[in-house]
Design a protein around this motif. Structure first.
Motif, PDB file in Angstrom:
ATOM      1  N   ASN B 122       0.844  -1.197   0.000  1.00 14.14           N
ATOM      2  CA  ASN B 122       0.000   0.000   0.000  1.00 14.14           C
ATOM      3  C   ASN B 122       0.880   1.248   0.000  1.00 14.14           C
ATOM      4  OD1 ASN B 122      -2.555  -1.230   0.047  1.00 14.14           O
ATOM      5  ND2 ASN B 122      -2.309  -1.673   2.218  1.00 14.14           N
ATOM      6  N   VAL B 123       0.683   2.049  -0.992  1.00 14.03           N
ATOM      7  CA  VAL B 123       1.440   3.301  -1.076  1.00 14.03           C
ATOM      8  C   VAL B 123       0.475   4.422  -0.713  1.00 14.03           C
ATOM      9  CG1 VAL B 123       2.833   4.787  -2.538  1.00 14.03           C
ATOM     10  CG2 VAL B 123       2.832   2.335  -2.938  1.00 14.03           C
ATOM     11  N   LYS B 124       0.732   5.071   0.397  1.00  5.78           N
ATOM     12  CA  LYS B 124      -0.230   6.089   0.826  1.00  5.78           C
ATOM     13  C   LYS B 124       0.452   7.418   1.127  1.00  5.78           C
ATOM     14  CE  LYS B 124      -0.589   4.823   5.698  1.00  5.78           C
ATOM     15  NZ  LYS B 124      -1.481   4.357   6.754  1.00  5.78           N
ATOM     16  N   ILE B 125      -0.353   8.425   1.025  1.00  4.21           N
ATOM     17  CA  ILE B 125       0.140   9.778   1.270  1.00  4.21           C
ATOM     18  C   ILE B 125      -0.228  10.152   2.706  1.00  4.21           C
ATOM     19  CG2 ILE B 125      -1.926  10.950   0.401  1.00  4.21           C
ATOM     20  CD1 ILE B 125       0.165  12.845  -1.044  1.00  4.21           C
ATOM     21  N   VAL B 126       0.707  10.707   3.400  1.00  2.00           N
ATOM     22  CA  VAL B 126       0.448  11.083   4.808  1.00  2.00           C
ATOM     23  C   VAL B 126       0.765  12.565   5.007  1.00  2.00           C
ATOM     24  CG1 VAL B 126       0.819   8.822   5.836  1.00  2.00           C
ATOM     25  CG2 VAL B 126       2.768  10.339   5.461  1.00  2.00           C
ATOM     26  N   GLY B 127       0.108  13.136   5.990  1.00  2.00           N
ATOM     27  CA  GLY B 127       0.376  14.529   6.345  1.00  2.00           C
ATOM     28  C   GLY B 127       0.112  15.504   5.221  1.00  2.00           C
ATOM     29  N   ALA B 128      -0.917  15.207   4.459  1.00  2.00           N
ATOM     30  CA  ALA B 128      -1.203  16.072   3.317  1.00  2.00           C
ATOM     31  C   ALA B 128      -1.688  17.442   3.792  1.00  2.00           C
ATOM     32  CB  ALA B 128      -2.275  15.425   2.448  1.00  2.00           C
ATOM     33  N   PRO B 129      -1.176  18.498   3.227  1.00  2.00           N
ATOM     34  CA  PRO B 129      -1.644  19.831   3.629  1.00  2.00           C
ATOM     35  C   PRO B 129      -3.086  20.047   3.181  1.00  2.00           C
ATOM     36  CG  PRO B 129      -0.147  19.985   1.759  1.00  2.00           C
ATOM     37  CD  PRO B 129      -0.139  18.563   2.190  1.00  2.00           C
ATOM     38  N   LYS B 130      -3.888  20.623   4.080  1.00  2.00           N
ATOM     39  CA  LYS B 130      -5.289  20.854   3.752  1.00  2.00           C
ATOM     40  C   LYS B 130      -5.531  22.340   3.558  1.00  2.00           C
ATOM     41  CE  LYS B 130      -6.966  16.796   6.143  1.00  2.00           C
ATOM     42  NZ  LYS B 130      -7.618  16.267   7.352  1.00  2.00           N
ATOM     43  N   VAL B 131      -6.287  22.657   2.581  1.00  2.00           N
ATOM     44  CA  VAL B 131      -6.607  24.054   2.301  1.00  2.00           C
ATOM     45  C   VAL B 131      -7.892  24.396   3.044  1.00  2.00           C
ATOM     46  CG1 VAL B 131      -7.123  25.729   0.491  1.00  2.00           C
ATOM     47  CG2 VAL B 131      -5.527  23.856   0.041  1.00  2.00           C
ATOM     48  N   ASP B 132      -7.785  25.325   3.985  1.00  2.00           N
ATOM     49  CA  ASP B 132      -8.951  25.761   4.740  1.00  2.00           C
ATOM     50  C   ASP B 132      -9.340  27.147   4.239  1.00  2.00           C
ATOM     51  OD1 ASP B 132     -10.913  26.273   6.505  1.00  2.00           O
ATOM     52  OD2 ASP B 132      -9.754  25.788   8.318  1.00  2.00           O
ATOM     53  N   LEU B 133     -10.489  27.212   3.649  1.00  2.00           N
ATOM     54  CA  LEU B 133     -10.899  28.476   3.032  1.00  2.00           C
ATOM     55  C   LEU B 133     -11.455  29.471   4.045  1.00  2.00           C
ATOM     56  CD1 LEU B 133     -12.634  27.056  -0.149  1.00  2.00           C
ATOM     57  CD2 LEU B 133     -10.330  27.992   0.061  1.00  2.00           C
ATOM     58  N   PHE B 134     -11.706  28.991   5.278  1.00  2.00           N
ATOM     59  CA  PHE B 134     -12.360  29.863   6.235  1.00  2.00           C
ATOM     60  C   PHE B 134     -11.467  30.186   7.425  1.00  2.00           C
ATOM     61  CE2 PHE B 134     -15.538  27.373   4.016  1.00  2.00           C
ATOM     62  CZ  PHE B 134     -16.256  28.386   3.414  1.00  2.00           C
ATOM     63  N   THR B 135     -10.188  30.245   7.184  1.00  2.00           N
ATOM     64  CA  THR B 135      -9.282  30.594   8.280  1.00  2.00           C
ATOM     65  C   THR B 135      -9.230  32.105   8.445  1.00  2.00           C
ATOM     66  OG1 THR B 135      -7.474  30.522   6.732  1.00  2.00           O
ATOM     67  CG2 THR B 135      -7.799  28.558   8.085  1.00  2.00           C
ATOM     68  N   GLY B 136      -9.109  32.485   9.655  1.00  2.00           N
ATOM     69  CA  GLY B 136      -8.984  33.904   9.951  1.00  2.00           C
ATOM     70  C   GLY B 136      -7.647  34.199  10.583  1.00  2.00           C
ATOM     71  N   PRO B 137      -7.283  35.403  10.730  1.00  2.00           N
ATOM     72  CA  PRO B 137      -5.994  35.714  11.370  1.00  2.00           C
ATOM     73  C   PRO B 137      -6.022  35.324  12.842  1.00  2.00           C
ATOM     74  CG  PRO B 137      -7.259  37.713  10.953  1.00  2.00           C
ATOM     75  CD  PRO B 137      -8.002  36.597  10.290  1.00  2.00           C
ATOM     76  N   SER B 138      -4.916  34.764  13.308  1.00  2.00           N
ATOM     77  CA  SER B 138      -4.847  34.307  14.696  1.00  2.00           C
ATOM     78  C   SER B 138      -4.642  35.473  15.658  1.00  2.00           C
ATOM     79  CB  SER B 138      -3.707  33.289  14.848  1.00  2.00           C
ATOM     80  OG  SER B 138      -2.495  33.874  14.409  1.00  2.00           O
ATOM     81  N   ALA B 139      -4.172  36.599  15.152  1.00  2.00           N
ATOM     82  CA  ALA B 139      -3.949  37.776  16.005  1.00  2.00           C
ATOM     83  C   ALA B 139      -4.598  38.972  15.340  1.00  2.00           C
ATOM     84  CB  ALA B 139      -2.446  38.000  16.152  1.00  2.00           C
ATOM     85  N   PRO B 140      -4.948  39.953  16.161  1.00  2.00           N
ATOM     86  CA  PRO B 140      -5.569  41.140  15.553  1.00  2.00           C
ATOM     87  C   PRO B 140      -4.646  41.806  14.547  1.00  2.00           C
ATOM     88  CG  PRO B 140      -5.270  41.384  17.942  1.00  2.00           C
ATOM     89  CD  PRO B 140      -4.810  40.040  17.595  1.00  2.00           C
ATOM     90  N   VAL B 141      -5.272  42.169  13.456  1.00  2.00           N
ATOM     91  CA  VAL B 141      -4.483  42.795  12.397  1.00  2.00           C
ATOM     92  C   VAL B 141      -4.167  44.223  12.821  1.00  2.00           C
ATOM     93  CG1 VAL B 141      -4.451  43.454   9.951  1.00  2.00           C
ATOM     94  CG2 VAL B 141      -5.670  41.390  10.689  1.00  2.00           C
ATOM     95  N   PRO B 142      -2.888  44.582  12.820  1.00  2.00           N
ATOM     96  CA  PRO B 142      -2.558  45.963  13.229  1.00  2.00           C
ATOM     97  C   PRO B 142      -3.119  46.972  12.253  1.00  2.00           C
ATOM     98  CG  PRO B 142      -0.609  44.817  12.362  1.00  2.00           C
ATOM     99  CD  PRO B 142      -1.693  43.801  12.459  1.00  2.00           C
ATOM    100  N   SER B 143      -3.626  48.025  12.810  1.00  2.00           N
ATOM    101  CA  SER B 143      -4.220  49.045  11.949  1.00  2.00           C
ATOM    102  C   SER B 143      -3.138  49.814  11.206  1.00  2.00           C
ATOM    103  CB  SER B 143      -5.049  50.005  12.800  1.00  2.00           C
ATOM    104  OG  SER B 143      -4.206  50.572  13.776  1.00  2.00           O
ATOM    105  N   ALA B 144      -3.477  50.182  10.017  1.00  2.00           N
ATOM    106  CA  ALA B 144      -2.497  50.922   9.205  1.00  2.00           C
ATOM    107  C   ALA B 144      -2.327  52.317   9.767  1.00  2.00           C
ATOM    108  CB  ALA B 144      -2.984  50.987   7.765  1.00  2.00           C
ATOM    109  N   MET B 145      -1.133  52.812   9.742  1.00  2.00           N
ATOM    110  CA  MET B 145      -0.825  54.147  10.263  1.00  2.00           C
ATOM    111  C   MET B 145      -1.426  55.213   9.361  1.00  2.00           C
ATOM    112  SD  MET B 145       0.875  53.739  13.073  1.00  2.00           S
ATOM    113  CE  MET B 145       1.708  55.292  13.360  1.00  2.00           C
TER     114      MET B 145
END
Lengths: 146, 145
Positions: B122-145
């Motif tokens: 059996n030849v299998k693929i492991v740890g395949a990267p998944k595309v998550d279309l609904f990810t948000g930023p983990s930290a607040p985005v700094p406001s532009a100056m």
């Protein structure tokens, strides 16, 4: 024709003195490095010739007494069993001092395990590429069409 | 002639002095993060047995398929040299695996080259990267100056 002088057969000679059956000496020679070194240092035809010549001569010392047995063990290490069978045909012409030669050869022939070795070369007919995304799993590259 | 045993491993070692065979690291599964990959070493080992009235030499065919691709086709004669059993060792130094699926080694024998054994990897693929279309930023985005 004699055994190469650089081969140290003293251990085999010591084992031969206390040997009570042909099977005992078969096992002891398998454990010794001398048959292996001999099989690597001489061509199979030369080994067979050495066996035929030494088995016909009357042994004058222990080293000469064990030489045909060492030759047979060296022949048994070859991948081709025909040399061992050729040697068997000459055991009837051996000197009577080599009393275990026939039984010794038969044990080696009976325990011989033929193995066919071959190198396989894999080829790629279709160069497909797969990476971890669902869309690219079905993508097949045709960069190198056959 | 019948097949007693067939397997694929990383390394097949024959003890020269005693004639014994050792199979190291049986290959029943191959995992990779991305393809193509290459198996650095692979050995297919088979043990055959023949009847007393059968000839010493028998043609044997070894094929390998990765999904629908044939990656190996090898025909050789196995010689029993007067013995009841013989071994066959086919070794490869590098085998490309282009995609996941099943790598199937098939041993065929006889006049019509009937399949007598197979080994499936059996030849299998492991740890395949998944595309998550609904990810948000983990930290607040700094406001532009």
């Amino acid at each position: 024709m004699k055994l190469p002088s650089w081969l140290d057969t003293r251990n085999i000679e010591a084992q031969f003195v206390i040997a009570n059956t042909p099977n005992f000496i078969v096992r002891r020679l398998k454990e010794d490095k001398v048959p292996y070194l001999l099989s690597k240092s001489m061509a199979p035809d030369q080994l067979l010739k050495l066996f035929i010549e030494t088995s016909r001569m009357e042994p004058e010392n222990l080293r000469e007494l064990v030489t045909p047995y060492i030759c047979l063990s060296a022949l048994s290490l070859l991948n081709d069993g025909k040399y061992l069978k050729d040697a068997q045909t000459f055991t009837s012409a051996a000197h009577h001092q080599y009393k275990w030669l026939r039984a010794y050869t038969q044990i080696l022939i009976d325990t011989f395990r033929p193995t066919s070795f071959v190198a396989m070369k894999a080829r790629v007919i279709d160069n497909s590429v797969a990476v971890g995304t669902a869309s690219s799993m079905n993508y097949v590259s045709r960069r190198f069409p056959q | 002639m019948k097949l007693i045993f067939f397997s694929c491993c990383e390394l097949a070692i024959q003890d020269v002095r005693f004639g014994t065979m050792s199979l190291i690291n049986l290959i029943e599964e191959i995992s990779a993060v991305a393809f193509p990959i290459a198996i650095s070493r692979i050995a297919a080992v088979a043990l055959f047995e023949k009847g007393q009235d059968e000839p010493d030499s028998h043609p044997v065919r070894l094929t390998a398929h990765l999904n629908d691709q044939q990656v190996l086709d090898l025909t050789l004669d196995v010689n029993f040299q007067g013995q009841g059993r013989t071994r066959m060792v086919a070794e490869a130094q590098g085998m490309p695996i282009t995609n996941p699926g099943e790598l199937i080694f098939v041993v065929s024998a006889g006049e019509t080259m009937v399949e007598v054994g197979r080994w499936i990897i059996n030849v299998k693929i492991v740890g395949a990267p998944k595309v998550d279309l609904f990810t948000g930023p983990s930290a607040p985005v700094p406001s532009a100056m």
